[in-house]
Write an enzyme that holds these catalytic residues in place. Structure first.
Site: not given
Ligand code: CP
Ligand code: NVA
Length: 305
Positions: A102, A129, A132, A224, A264, A292
């Site tokens: 990440r 992502h 997801q 989101d 998400c 997930r």
């Molecule tokens: N939806 C998602 O990726 O959540 P987290 O940021 O908690 O991993």
């Molecule tokens: N768009 C959001 C998604 C979190 C899972 C972010 O990048 O923070």
């Protein structure tokens, strides 16, 4: 040859198979069927940003499949003190079986993949992502029994989740409408790529600033957060500009009666979605989150052999 999952497009030829197999794995798990396909396998997980779902689902998926996961934060790694991404990739390739990453920058995920002989999975970056989105289409298929021909309305920021969801729609032949405030549309190259996929299925892809048009008759409403991780300095500005894009009872009244609400998560209740919608009988946000776990299992099984 190793298989990286950096974009939804890395599942271009078998995306719906990921979805169907993920649903099957979930059923197997619920009926107590044992699966030790990750026996003695190790997943390294590098998280530059916070996570609840992605971290817990990948770690639990590895445990349930008989393997092991290591959580790594650049705060404690040498990568945070100047060791290069390339060297990190080389080193981890000699020890573990795959890397979940990440990252703030998409280019860093690509760089890690280029310098690793093991698979790299994108656990979210500024552009996509993908993990997801497997769980999302699993959820839609469980609820609606199909994907092709459904109308999915994404309302909010044209961000990483939106880009991946839009590519996914193109791959499964769902009609996809994305409504954002002006200036927050998804990047052109994602729209182009999704449009060319949609064309193959004769499905629709519409990018608009008119949320009413997007939500009208929708089977799925997805949103989101307005402010993604790393954009905190834009909070005040964005919260003003996105106000009318909130998913509330008035907005969802335009959708089909049996629409489902998706997010998400994490949700900022009272901003992009109201409690009334997030907790309504149409909301599937927690089933989506649970999925997930099973989506990660299918992803792990496809990349770790
Ligand atoms: N939806 C998602 O990726 O959540 P987290 O940021 O908690 O991993
Ligand atoms: N768009 C959001 C998604 C979190 C899972 C972010 O990048 O923070």
């Amino acid at each position: 040859m190793k298989r990286d999952i950096i974009s939804v497009l890395d599942m271009k030829n078998d995306f719906e198979k990921f979805v169907d197999d993920g649903i099957k794995l979930k059923k197997n798990f619920k009926t107590g069927k044992k699966d030790s396909s990750m026996d003695r396998k190790t997943l390294a997980m590098i998280f530059e940003k916070a996570s609840t779902r992605t971290r817990v689902s990948f770690e639990t998926a590895m445990t349930q499949l008989g393997g092991h996961a290591i959580y790594l934060s650049p705060r404690d790694m040498q990568m945070g003190r100047g060791e290069t991404i390339a060297d990190t990739g080389e080193v981890l390739s000699g020890m573990v079986d795959a890397i979940l990453y990440r990252a703030f920058k998409h280019d860093n995920v690509v760089e890690l993949a280029q310098n690793s002989s093991i698979s790299v999975i994108n656990g979210l970056d500024n552009l996509e992502h993908p993990t997801q989105i497997v769980a999302d289409y699993m959820t839609i298929k469980e609820k609606k029994g199909k994907l092709k021909g459904l109308k999915i309305a994404y309302v909010g920021d044209g961000n990483n989740t939106a880009n991946s969801l839009m590519l996914g729609a193109g791959l499964v032949g769902a009609d996809f409408w994305i409504a954002t405030p002006e200036g927050y549309e998804p990047p052109d190259h994602f729209v182009k790529a999704a449009r060319s996929l949609a064309r193959k299925h004769r499905s629709e892809l519409e990018v608009t600033n008119n949320y009413k048009e997007a939500v009208a008759g929708a089977d799925v409403i997805y949103t989101d957060v307005w402010v993604s991780m790393g954009e905190e300095q834009e909070r005040e500005k964005k919260e003003k500009e996105f106000k009318s894009f909130q998913i509330n009872e008035k907005m969802v009244s335009l959708a089909k009666r049996d629409y489902i609400f998706m997010h998400c998560l994490p949700a900022h209740r009272g901003l992009e979605v109201t409690n009334e919608v997030a907790d309504s009988k149409n909301s599937v946000i927690f089933q989506e989150a649970e999925n997930r776990l099973h989506a990660e299992k299918i992803i792990l099984k496809k990349v770790i052999k």
